[in-house]
Design a protein around this motif. Structure first.
Motif, PDB file in Angstrom:
ATOM      1  N   ARG A  79    -115.128   7.436 -26.869  1.00 24.98           N
ATOM      2  CA  ARG A  79    -115.856   8.674 -27.107  1.00 24.98           C
ATOM      3  C   ARG A  79    -115.224   9.427 -28.263  1.00 24.98           C
ATOM      4  O   ARG A  79    -114.023   9.359 -28.486  1.00 24.98           O
ATOM      5  N   LEU A  80    -116.040  10.164 -28.993  1.00 26.81           N
ATOM      6  CA  LEU A  80    -115.559  10.817 -30.213  1.00 26.81           C
ATOM      7  C   LEU A  80    -114.387  11.749 -29.931  1.00 26.81           C
ATOM      8  O   LEU A  80    -113.398  11.765 -30.675  1.00 26.81           O
ATOM      9  N   VAL A  85    -108.357  12.235 -30.472  1.00 27.49           N
ATOM     10  CA  VAL A  85    -106.989  12.438 -29.984  1.00 27.49           C
ATOM     11  C   VAL A  85    -106.095  11.272 -30.402  1.00 27.49           C
ATOM     12  O   VAL A  85    -104.967  11.471 -30.870  1.00 27.49           O
ATOM     13  N   ILE A  86    -106.601  10.050 -30.258  1.00 30.33           N
ATOM     14  CA  ILE A  86    -105.821   8.858 -30.603  1.00 30.33           C
ATOM     15  C   ILE A  86    -105.526   8.830 -32.099  1.00 30.33           C
ATOM     16  O   ILE A  86    -104.374   8.607 -32.522  1.00 30.33           O
ATOM     17  N   ILE A  87    -106.548   9.048 -32.917  1.00 28.75           N
ATOM     18  CA  ILE A  87    -106.368   9.010 -34.372  1.00 28.75           C
ATOM     19  C   ILE A  87    -105.414  10.108 -34.820  1.00 28.75           C
ATOM     20  O   ILE A  87    -104.531   9.897 -35.663  1.00 28.75           O
ATOM     21  N   ARG A  88    -105.569  11.314 -34.266  1.00 32.08           N
ATOM     22  CA  ARG A  88    -104.698  12.431 -34.628  1.00 32.08           C
ATOM     23  C   ARG A  88    -103.239  12.101 -34.313  1.00 32.08           C
ATOM     24  O   ARG A  88    -102.342  12.378 -35.119  1.00 32.08           O
ATOM     25  N   LEU A  90    -101.844   9.072 -33.997  1.00 32.42           N
ATOM     26  CA  LEU A  90    -101.357   7.995 -34.858  1.00 32.42           C
ATOM     27  C   LEU A  90    -101.068   8.496 -36.267  1.00 32.42           C
ATOM     28  O   LEU A  90    -100.049   8.127 -36.874  1.00 32.42           O
ATOM     29  N   VAL A  91    -101.940   9.348 -36.797  1.00 30.79           N
ATOM     30  CA  VAL A  91    -101.742   9.880 -38.153  1.00 30.79           C
ATOM     31  C   VAL A  91    -100.487  10.750 -38.201  1.00 30.79           C
ATOM     32  O   VAL A  91     -99.675  10.650 -39.134  1.00 30.79           O
ATOM     33  N   MET A  92    -100.317  11.622 -37.204  1.00 32.13           N
ATOM     34  CA  MET A  92     -99.130  12.475 -37.173  1.00 32.13           C
ATOM     35  C   MET A  92     -97.865  11.632 -37.033  1.00 32.13           C
ATOM     36  O   MET A  92     -96.857  11.893 -37.703  1.00 32.13           O
ATOM     37  N   SER A  93     -97.878  10.599 -36.185  1.00 27.18           N
ATOM     38  CA  SER A  93     -96.713   9.734 -36.012  1.00 27.18           C
ATOM     39  C   SER A  93     -96.358   9.026 -37.315  1.00 27.18           C
ATOM     40  O   SER A  93     -95.179   8.927 -37.682  1.00 27.18           O
ATOM     41  N   ALA A  94     -97.376   8.537 -38.022  1.00 28.68           N
ATOM     42  CA  ALA A  94     -97.137   7.867 -39.302  1.00 28.68           C
ATOM     43  C   ALA A  94     -96.607   8.846 -40.338  1.00 28.68           C
ATOM     44  O   ALA A  94     -95.673   8.526 -41.098  1.00 28.68           O
ATOM     45  N   PHE A 266    -105.523  18.460 -29.080  1.00 28.28           N
ATOM     46  CA  PHE A 266    -104.663  17.644 -28.231  1.00 28.28           C
ATOM     47  C   PHE A 266    -104.083  16.455 -28.981  1.00 28.28           C
ATOM     48  O   PHE A 266    -104.703  15.906 -29.880  1.00 28.28           O
ATOM     49  N   PHE A 267    -102.858  16.062 -28.546  1.00 30.19           N
ATOM     50  CA  PHE A 267    -102.260  14.789 -28.913  1.00 30.19           C
ATOM     51  C   PHE A 267    -102.215  13.925 -27.655  1.00 30.19           C
ATOM     52  O   PHE A 267    -102.545  14.380 -26.554  1.00 30.19           O
ATOM     53  N   LEU A 268    -101.780  12.673 -27.794  1.00 25.73           N
ATOM     54  CA  LEU A 268    -101.812  11.741 -26.661  1.00 25.73           C
ATOM     55  C   LEU A 268    -101.032  12.263 -25.452  1.00 25.73           C
ATOM     56  O   LEU A 268    -101.511  12.200 -24.317  1.00 25.73           O
ATOM     57  N   GLY A 269     -99.835  12.764 -25.695  1.00 21.11           N
ATOM     58  CA  GLY A 269     -99.023  13.266 -24.591  1.00 21.11           C
ATOM     59  C   GLY A 269     -99.691  14.412 -23.862  1.00 21.11           C
ATOM     60  O   GLY A 269     -99.668  14.488 -22.628  1.00 21.11           O
ATOM     61  N   GLN A 270    -100.296  15.336 -24.615  1.00 22.16           N
ATOM     62  CA  GLN A 270    -100.992  16.452 -23.995  1.00 22.16           C
ATOM     63  C   GLN A 270    -102.204  15.983 -23.199  1.00 22.16           C
ATOM     64  O   GLN A 270    -102.495  16.505 -22.120  1.00 22.16           O
ATOM     65  N   ALA A 271    -102.923  15.001 -23.748  1.00 19.63           N
ATOM     66  CA  ALA A 271    -104.102  14.486 -23.056  1.00 19.63           C
ATOM     67  C   ALA A 271    -103.725  13.858 -21.724  1.00 19.63           C
ATOM     68  O   ALA A 271    -104.371  14.103 -20.692  1.00 19.63           O
ATOM     69  N   VAL A 272    -102.652  13.056 -21.712  1.00 25.30           N
ATOM     70  CA  VAL A 272    -102.202  12.422 -20.470  1.00 25.30           C
ATOM     71  C   VAL A 272    -101.755  13.479 -19.472  1.00 25.30           C
ATOM     72  O   VAL A 272    -102.108  13.423 -18.278  1.00 25.30           O
ATOM     73  N   TYR A 273    -100.992  14.464 -19.931  1.00 23.52           N
ATOM     74  CA  TYR A 273    -100.494  15.518 -19.046  1.00 23.52           C
ATOM     75  C   TYR A 273    -101.645  16.313 -18.435  1.00 23.52           C
ATOM     76  O   TYR A 273    -101.641  16.613 -17.226  1.00 23.52           O
ATOM     77  N   THR A 274    -102.634  16.657 -19.237  1.00 23.98           N
ATOM     78  CA  THR A 274    -103.756  17.453 -18.749  1.00 23.98           C
ATOM     79  C   THR A 274    -104.648  16.656 -17.809  1.00 23.98           C
ATOM     80  O   THR A 274    -105.079  17.154 -16.763  1.00 23.98           O
ATOM     81  N   LEU A 275    -104.913  15.399 -18.166  1.00 22.40           N
ATOM     82  CA  LEU A 275    -105.822  14.584 -17.356  1.00 22.40           C
ATOM     83  C   LEU A 275    -105.237  14.277 -15.979  1.00 22.40           C
ATOM     84  O   LEU A 275    -105.945  14.306 -14.975  1.00 22.40           O
ATOM     85  N   GLN A 276    -103.953  13.981 -15.901  1.00 20.29           N
ATOM     86  CA  GLN A 276    -103.373  13.648 -14.598  1.00 20.29           C
ATOM     87  C   GLN A 276    -102.978  14.900 -13.823  1.00 20.29           C
ATOM     88  O   GLN A 276    -102.762  14.836 -12.622  1.00 20.29           O
TER      89      GLN A 276
END
Length: 312
Positions: A79-80, A85-88, A90-94, A266-276
């Motif tokens: 989903r967009l 969130v995933i692209i954001r 990865l780009v920030m990590s790079a 959101f970033f990946l960590g925030q998404a996981v924290y919020t979803l669970q």
């Protein structure tokens, strides 16, 4: 006549020591069992349970987990909003990895080539000192530094460079109302926190570069830039890649810095924290968790082929 040596009577400890001496493999097994149980049950068991939940789904009406095998949860990652969130992340990590590499290389080169004796000890002290302070304290300190009323805005006003700061914050996507509410600020804090993890392996790799190679390059007429590109950088590359393993993975999974510094995206960590936590969507949180695992497995495979593990 020599007296016969009579073994002294010992207690349980001595008998146990004798057993370990005669059977060293038993001692090795005994030492390995606790960490292997911890790794196998606690870590790998929890990871397996997490991966298993990623193949379940959530009932949209009741909000309960449906324990039926499905790939629909992974389909939701496309989903967009979730893909963003995933692209954001990865780009920030790079970007953080590249930024840390650019900053770490000259510092590491100076430490490897010119720092001697007590100055090398000072170098290690200055690099390690930020790691001794609290992670949260450092992040909140940077929030004050980057705030609109912070020291950077004050210094820009004193130097009559407010126009440059405002122009930087006006850049689309990465800008914002202040540095503490922008991707620029998030990038700066990430680089500050993870920079030591890039400097140390890079410095270790540059320590192994023979000085006579650099002298031979100069004797053969190479310019400093050519020596850097043809001699220093290729030999330092394993160290840079080793450091990038830390900076990339730590940025990819961090949720505290984006929570405190930056905008509401959101970033990946925030998404996981919020979803669970708040949302209670454990299957989607587990699917999000699989993303950095897969990314890092691919990254580690590439790093190993480039000899990065030799620089750790």
């Amino acid at each position: 006549m020599t007296a016969a040596v009579i073994p002294l009577e010992g207690g349980f400890t001595r008998r146990l020591s004798d057993i370990f001496f005669r059977r060293p493999s038993f001692l090795l097994l005994l030492l390995l069992v606790p960490p292997l149980l911890w790794l196998g049950i606690v870590y790998l068991g929890a990871l397996f349970a997490l991966l298993l939940h990623s193949f379940y789904s959530i009932d949209e009406f009741s909000g309960l987990i449906v324990y039926d095998f499905t790939l629909a949860t992974y389909g939701e990652l496309l989903r967009l909003s979730n893909l963003d969130v995933i692209i954001r992340s990865l780009v920030m990590s790079a970007a953080v990895t590249i930024g840390c590499a650019i900053m770490a290389l000259p510092i590491s080169y100076y430490a490897a080539r010119y720092a001697k004796g007590k100055w090398k000890a000072v170098f290690y002290l200055l690099i390690m000192l930020p790691l001794w302070s609290s992670y949260l304290v450092k992040v909140y300190a940077w929030k004050l530094i980057l705030a609109k009323e912070g020291i950077i805005s004050w210094l820009a006003a004193k130097l009559h460079l407010t126009w440059a700061l405002d122009g930087l914050l006006a850049i689309p996507v990465i800008g914002g109302p202040s540095l503490s509410f922008s991707y620029i600020g998030t990038f700066l804090v990430f680089c500050y926190v993870w920079l030591p993890f890039m400097i140390l392996p890079t410095q270790a790799a540059l320590e192994r570069v023979p000085g006579n190679l650099i002298e031979a390059s100069a004797d053969l007429g190479a310019e400093p830039g050519q020596t850097f590109r043809a001699v220093i950088l290729p030999l330092a590359l394993p160290g840079l890649i080793a450091g990038s393993i830390f900076t990339f993975s730590l940025t990819l999974g961090d949720y505290i810095i984006p929570q405190i510094i930056g905008n509401s995206s959101f970033f990946l960590g925030q998404a996981v924290y919020t979803l669970q936590g708040t949302a209670g969507n454990i299957p989607l949180a587990a699917a999000f968790t699989v993303v950095p695992i897969v990314v890092m497995l691919i990254y580690l495979a590439i790093a190993k082929r480039m000899g990065a593990f030799d620089a750790l």
